[in-house]
Design an enzyme around this catalytic site. Structure first.
Site, PDB file in Angstrom:
ATOM      1  N   LYS A   1       0.836  -1.217   0.000  1.00  0.00           N
ATOM      2  CA  LYS A   1       0.000   0.000   0.000  1.00  0.00           C
ATOM      3  C   LYS A   1       0.864   1.258   0.000  1.00  0.00           C
ATOM      4  O   LYS A   1       0.369   2.368   0.068  1.00  0.00           O
ATOM      5  CB  LYS A   1      -0.896   0.048   1.237  1.00  0.00           C
ATOM      6  CG  LYS A   1      -2.018  -0.939   1.284  1.00  0.00           C
ATOM      7  CD  LYS A   1      -3.089  -0.528   2.304  1.00  0.00           C
ATOM      8  CE  LYS A   1      -2.710  -0.783   3.717  1.00  0.00           C
ATOM      9  NZ  LYS A   1      -3.830  -0.542   4.667  1.00  0.00           N
TER      10      LYS A   1
ATOM     11  N   LYS B   1       2.621   2.237   2.402  1.00  0.00           N
ATOM     12  CA  LYS B   1       2.325   2.885   3.679  1.00  0.00           C
ATOM     13  C   LYS B   1       3.353   2.367   4.700  1.00  0.00           C
ATOM     14  O   LYS B   1       3.471   1.176   4.907  1.00  0.00           O
ATOM     15  CB  LYS B   1       0.905   2.495   4.103  1.00  0.00           C
ATOM     16  CG  LYS B   1       0.337   3.346   5.195  1.00  0.00           C
ATOM     17  CD  LYS B   1      -1.195   3.186   5.260  1.00  0.00           C
ATOM     18  CE  LYS B   1      -1.794   4.270   6.131  1.00  0.00           C
ATOM     19  NZ  LYS B   1      -3.242   4.305   6.059  1.00  0.00           N
TER      20      LYS B   1
HETATM   21  N1  C2G Z   1     -10.223   6.654   9.732  1.00  0.00           N
HETATM   22  C1  C2G Z   1     -11.176   7.557  10.187  1.00  0.00           C
HETATM   23  N2  C2G Z   1     -10.791   8.774  10.619  1.00  0.00           N
HETATM   24  C2  C2G Z   1      -9.471   9.129  10.617  1.00  0.00           C
HETATM   25  C3  C2G Z   1      -8.499   8.212  10.169  1.00  0.00           C
HETATM   26  C4  C2G Z   1      -8.893   6.959   9.731  1.00  0.00           C
HETATM   27  O1  C2G Z   1     -12.387   7.248  10.188  1.00  0.00           O
HETATM   28  N3  C2G Z   1      -9.121  10.381  11.051  1.00  0.00           N
HETATM   29  C5  C2G Z   1     -10.676   5.333   9.264  1.00  0.00           C
HETATM   30  C6  C2G Z   1     -10.343   5.103   7.792  1.00  0.00           C
HETATM   31  O2  C2G Z   1     -11.339   5.686   6.967  1.00  0.00           O
HETATM   32  C7  C2G Z   1     -10.351   3.575   7.724  1.00  0.00           C
HETATM   33  C8  C2G Z   1      -9.869   3.163   9.126  1.00  0.00           C
HETATM   34  O3  C2G Z   1     -10.000   4.318   9.963  1.00  0.00           O
HETATM   35  O4  C2G Z   1     -11.687   3.107   7.528  1.00  0.00           O
HETATM   36  C9  C2G Z   1      -8.437   2.694   9.121  1.00  0.00           C
HETATM   37  O5  C2G Z   1      -7.640   3.715   8.551  1.00  0.00           O
HETATM   38  P1  C2G Z   1      -6.148   3.347   8.082  1.00  0.00           P
HETATM   39  O6  C2G Z   1      -5.462   2.622   9.179  1.00  0.00           O
HETATM   40  O7  C2G Z   1      -5.544   4.578   7.508  1.00  0.00           O
HETATM   41  O8  C2G Z   1      -6.432   2.281   6.959  1.00  0.00           O
HETATM   42  P2  C2G Z   1      -6.150   2.408   5.388  1.00  0.00           P
HETATM   43  O9  C2G Z   1      -4.727   2.671   5.151  1.00  0.00           O
HETATM   44  O10 C2G Z   1      -7.172   3.331   4.869  1.00  0.00           O
HETATM   45  O11 C2G Z   1      -6.387   0.890   4.927  1.00  0.00           O
HETATM   46  O12 C2G Z   1      -8.174  -2.598   2.322  1.00  0.00           O
HETATM   47  C10 C2G Z   1      -8.422  -1.362   2.935  1.00  0.00           C
HETATM   48  C11 C2G Z   1      -7.172  -0.775   3.521  1.00  0.00           C
HETATM   49  O13 C2G Z   1      -6.483  -1.707   4.329  1.00  0.00           O
HETATM   50  C12 C2G Z   1      -7.533   0.472   4.325  1.00  0.00           C
END
Ligand code: C2G
Length: 130
Positions: A44, A46
């Site tokens: 990703k 990340k």
């Molecule tokens: N999230 C949120 N508010 C934030 C940050 C994150 O609601 N301020 C939510 C994101 O929308 C997501 C969840 O928390 O639904 C996890 O966020 P991340 O750890 O950043 O995950 P991400 O990198 O978006 O991975 O297959 C899908 C991916 O694995 C999603």
């Protein structure tokens, strides 16, 4: 039992994540979190501050989370929904529309992302203060 699933890295766990998990849990009776593996984070593009085991250990302390499974790739969602008898798939709305292809298998719900907090922001703050 109505089962819910959500996916993510959940690095430097913060209140945006907690709010999402709390809301996700209210969509059913059981919440599974598919937690991105370290290798999938690399896919990703990340970088997470904490490794999978540390991120999992933190999530396990959250009462809203009933089960944690690894997320190894983008393509496992359909089989996860089937294998885990999932009724509702949910993500923050920064992903709105991206996972509608699951709607023949389960409900797909995008929830409002919590503004002004992110793992990236936390890392910047902590690196400045250290
Ligand atoms: N999230 C949120 N508010 C934030 C940050 C994150 O609601 N301020 C939510 C994101 O929308 C997501 C969840 O928390 O639904 C996890 O966020 P991340 O750890 O950043 O995950 P991400 O990198 O978006 O991975 O297959 C899908 C991916 O694995 C999603």
């Amino acid at each position: 039992m109505k089962k819910v699933i959500t996916y993510g890295t959940f690095d430097t766990l913060h209140y945006g994540h907690i709010l999402l998990l709390k809301r996700a849990r209210t969509l059913g009776d059981h919440l599974t979190v598919a937690l991105s593996s370290d290798s999938f984070n690399t896919l990703k593009k990340k970088t997470s501050h904490f490794d999978f085991e540390a991120r999992k250990a933190l999530l396990e302390t959250i009462t809203y989370v009933d089960e944690i499974i690894p997320e190894h790739n983008w393509d496992q969602k359909r089989s996860d929904v089937v294998d885990h008898n999932i009724d509702v798939f949910t993500m923050g709305d920064d992903w709105a529309g991206e996972f509608d292809f699951l709607s023949d298998l389960c409900d797909v719900v995008y929830m409002p992302r919590t503004p002004s907090i992110s793992s990236t922001k936390i890392k910047k703050i902590t690196s400045k203060s250290s």
